[in-house]
Design a protein around this motif. Structure first.
Motif, short mmCIF file in Angstrom:
data_model
loop_
_atom_site.label_atom_id
_atom_site.label_comp_id
_atom_site.label_asym_id
_atom_site.label_seq_id
_atom_site.Cartn_x
_atom_site.Cartn_y
_atom_site.Cartn_z
N PRO A 193 0.84 -1.21 0.00
CA PRO A 193 0.00 0.00 0.00
C PRO A 193 0.87 1.26 0.00
CG PRO A 193 -0.70 -1.55 1.71
CD PRO A 193 0.64 -2.03 1.21
N LYS A 194 0.28 2.39 -0.37
CA LYS A 194 1.00 3.66 -0.30
C LYS A 194 1.40 3.93 1.15
CE LYS A 194 -0.97 6.02 -4.30
NZ LYS A 194 -1.67 7.23 -4.80
N GLY A 195 2.57 4.54 1.31
CA GLY A 195 3.09 4.79 2.66
C GLY A 195 4.18 3.81 3.04
N PHE A 196 4.25 2.66 2.35
CA PHE A 196 5.34 1.72 2.56
C PHE A 196 6.54 2.19 1.74
CE2 PHE A 196 2.06 -0.59 4.45
CZ PHE A 196 2.52 -1.75 5.03
N LEU A 197 7.74 2.10 2.32
CA LEU A 197 8.92 2.66 1.66
C LEU A 197 9.13 2.09 0.27
CD1 LEU A 197 11.54 2.86 4.56
CD2 LEU A 197 10.35 4.73 3.43
N GLY A 198 8.99 0.75 0.13
CA GLY A 198 9.21 0.14 -1.18
C GLY A 198 8.24 0.66 -2.21
N ARG A 199 6.98 0.80 -1.83
CA ARG A 199 5.96 1.32 -2.75
C ARG A 199 6.27 2.77 -3.12
NH1 ARG A 199 0.37 0.89 -3.92
NH2 ARG A 199 -0.17 2.67 -5.25
N ASP A 200 6.57 3.58 -2.12
CA ASP A 200 6.81 5.00 -2.37
C ASP A 200 8.04 5.22 -3.24
OD1 ASP A 200 4.61 5.46 -0.83
OD2 ASP A 200 5.69 6.19 0.93
N LEU A 201 9.06 4.40 -3.05
CA LEU A 201 10.28 4.53 -3.85
C LEU A 201 9.99 4.28 -5.32
CD1 LEU A 201 13.76 3.17 -2.86
CD2 LEU A 201 12.93 2.86 -5.17
N VAL A 202 9.24 3.22 -5.61
CA VAL A 202 8.89 2.91 -7.00
C VAL A 202 7.95 3.99 -7.55
CG1 VAL A 202 7.73 1.25 -8.51
CG2 VAL A 202 9.20 0.44 -6.66
N GLU A 203 7.02 4.44 -6.72
CA GLU A 203 6.06 5.47 -7.14
C GLU A 203 6.78 6.75 -7.58
OE1 GLU A 203 1.93 5.91 -7.50
OE2 GLU A 203 2.40 4.87 -5.64
N GLU A 204 7.81 7.13 -6.83
CA GLU A 204 8.55 8.35 -7.16
C GLU A 204 9.18 8.27 -8.55
OE1 GLU A 204 11.38 9.09 -4.10
OE2 GLU A 204 9.87 9.42 -2.55
N VAL A 205 9.74 7.09 -8.89
CA VAL A 205 10.35 6.92 -10.20
C VAL A 205 9.29 7.01 -11.30
CG1 VAL A 205 11.69 5.37 -11.68
CG2 VAL A 205 12.21 5.51 -9.24
N CYS A 206 8.13 6.41 -11.06
CA CYS A 206 7.04 6.46 -12.04
C CYS A 206 6.59 7.90 -12.29
CB CYS A 206 5.86 5.63 -11.57
SG CYS A 206 6.15 3.86 -11.54
N ILE A 207 6.43 8.67 -11.20
CA ILE A 207 5.97 10.06 -11.32
C ILE A 207 6.97 10.88 -12.13
CG2 ILE A 207 5.54 12.17 -10.01
CD1 ILE A 207 4.30 10.38 -7.83
N LYS A 208 8.27 10.62 -11.92
CA LYS A 208 9.30 11.33 -12.68
C LYS A 208 9.19 11.02 -14.17
CE LYS A 208 12.77 11.71 -9.01
NZ LYS A 208 14.11 11.27 -8.52
N GLN A 209 8.68 9.83 -14.49
CA GLN A 209 8.52 9.45 -15.90
C GLN A 209 7.16 9.86 -16.46
OE1 GLN A 209 9.66 5.47 -16.95
NE2 GLN A 209 11.43 5.44 -15.60
N GLY A 210 6.34 10.49 -15.62
CA GLY A 210 5.09 11.05 -16.11
C GLY A 210 3.86 10.19 -15.96
N PHE A 211 3.90 9.16 -15.12
CA PHE A 211 2.71 8.34 -14.90
C PHE A 211 2.67 7.87 -13.45
CE2 PHE A 211 6.10 5.60 -16.41
CZ PHE A 211 6.06 4.51 -15.55
N GLU A 212 1.51 7.34 -13.05
CA GLU A 212 1.33 6.86 -11.69
C GLU A 212 1.10 5.35 -11.67
OE1 GLU A 212 -1.69 8.91 -9.59
OE2 GLU A 212 -0.86 10.90 -9.94
N LEU A 213 1.47 4.74 -10.54
CA LEU A 213 1.23 3.31 -10.37
C LEU A 213 -0.27 3.04 -10.24
CD1 LEU A 213 3.84 1.94 -7.78
CD2 LEU A 213 3.65 1.37 -10.18
N THR A 214 -0.72 2.01 -10.90
CA THR A 214 -2.09 1.52 -10.68
C THR A 214 -1.99 0.05 -10.32
OG1 THR A 214 -2.35 1.05 -13.06
CG2 THR A 214 -3.15 3.17 -12.25
N THR A 215 -2.69 -0.35 -9.28
CA THR A 215 -2.59 -1.72 -8.78
C THR A 215 -3.95 -2.42 -8.83
OG1 THR A 215 -3.00 -1.00 -6.51
CG2 THR A 215 -0.70 -1.09 -7.23
N VAL A 216 -3.90 -3.75 -8.90
CA VAL A 216 -5.14 -4.53 -8.82
C VAL A 216 -5.33 -5.09 -7.42
CG1 VAL A 216 -5.07 -5.15 -11.26
CG2 VAL A 216 -3.97 -6.66 -9.60
N MET A 217 -4.25 -5.12 -6.66
CA MET A 217 -4.34 -5.62 -5.28
C MET A 217 -3.13 -5.11 -4.50
SD MET A 217 -5.09 -9.53 -3.98
CE MET A 217 -6.51 -9.60 -5.08
#
Length: 297
Positions: A193-217
């Motif tokens: 979930p958001k707020g976990f370091l691993g998730r936030d780290l990957v999310e930051e890279v995605c945002i820099k590339q111009g998109f957001e993470l979308t999850t199914v679970m």
């Protein structure tokens, strides 16, 4: 000044309630109130304002709190140094570690450490606020993601680890030699979930590339994420070395991510002005050696 009174003050400051502080300290409330009055007499100024049933720290109280932790830690350091002089390899070391590393990576090191130094008590805690734990004297050593430089801390790099895409070995993706982060978004994704370091780290890279993470679970443990990948529910993005902790997971394949690979950078931290006990130093050396060996340094 009796540092016992500083301990009393810190308890009241923590709870802003004399009865609760007295219960924590194991003394009576009138005794605690008397000791705080003596401390206020020493300083010549109130440390707390009593407004009805409410207790509020004064400006002087806030100042004393800033120095109180250091005063108590200095006393503890002195006692530790003397105990080591008398008894050799003994003492207690408190360690804060990121949840994933504490759960999977460091147990072999703890076993080895206990074998070499059976007289040293190790207390390991799971936390994501590593620098805060160290700065607030709640632990002696911390291992976490690299933070901003801080003159109050000794910060020792422990290497870096890239994130890979983990997929079911029976899927078409398993034949890929590499994949971009943008391509991953075309597939069902399971993550923390958001707020976990691993998730936030990957999310930051995605945002820099111009998109957001979308999850199914989303789920809160690495083991459950891998189970979801194994069941074909989705793919996940995790540190490369995670699969080493699950050798039975031959049904999962790790694929390198290119074009903006998420990477976690780790560091070991402890207070710059702390007394370094031999038990503290032994564990620090062991942790640095463990991560160097793990990273192939």
């Amino acid at each position: 000044m009796d540092t016992r009174n500083i301990q009393y003050f810190m308890a009241v400051y923590k709870h802003l309630h004399f009865t609760k502080a007295a219960e924590e300290l194991g003394i009576s409330q009138p005794t605690l109130s008397q000791q705080i009055r003596l401390l206020e007499a020493d300083f010549g100024t109130p440390l707390f304002d009593r407004i009805g049933k409410k207790v509020v720290a004064t400006e002087a109280g806030n100042l004393l709190w800033r120095f109180g932790e250091k005063m108590l830690q200095t006393e503890l350091d002195a006692k530790t140094a003397i105990q080591e002089l008398q008894s050799g390899n003994s003492g207690t070391v408190r360690l804060a570690v990121l949840p994933s590393d504490l759960d999977f990576h460091l147990v072999p090191l703890f076993v080895e450490f206990n074998t070499k130094y059976p007289g040293i008590k190790l207390q390991a805690f799971s936390s994501i606020q590593i620098q805060e734990e160290v700065l607030n004297h709640r632990v002696d050593i911390g291992i976490g993601l690299v933070g901003p430089p801080d003159k109050r801390l000794i910060q020792i790099p422990l290497g870096s680890e890239p994130y890979y895409l983990f997929v079911n070995s029976a899927s078409e993706l398993a034949t890929r030699k590499e994949i971009t982060l943008q391509e991953v978004m075309d597939h069902a994704l399971v993550m923390y979930p958001k707020g976990f370091l691993g998730r936030d780290l990957v999310e930051e890279v995605c945002i820099k590339q111009g998109f957001e993470l979308t999850t199914v679970m989303e789920t809160a443990t690495a083991a459950s994420l891998l189970q979801l990948v194994s069941a074909g529910v989705g793919v996940t993005i995790q540190p490369k070395g995670l699969l080493r902790n699950y050798p039975e997971r031959t049904d999962i394949t790790a694929i390198p991510i290119t074009d903006g690979t998420p990477v976690r950078h780790l560091e070991l931290v402890y207070l710059a002005d702390r007394f370094i006990s031999s038990s503290h130093q032994q564990l620090t050396n062991g942790l640095i050696g463990f991560y160097n060996e793990r990273n192939g340094s």
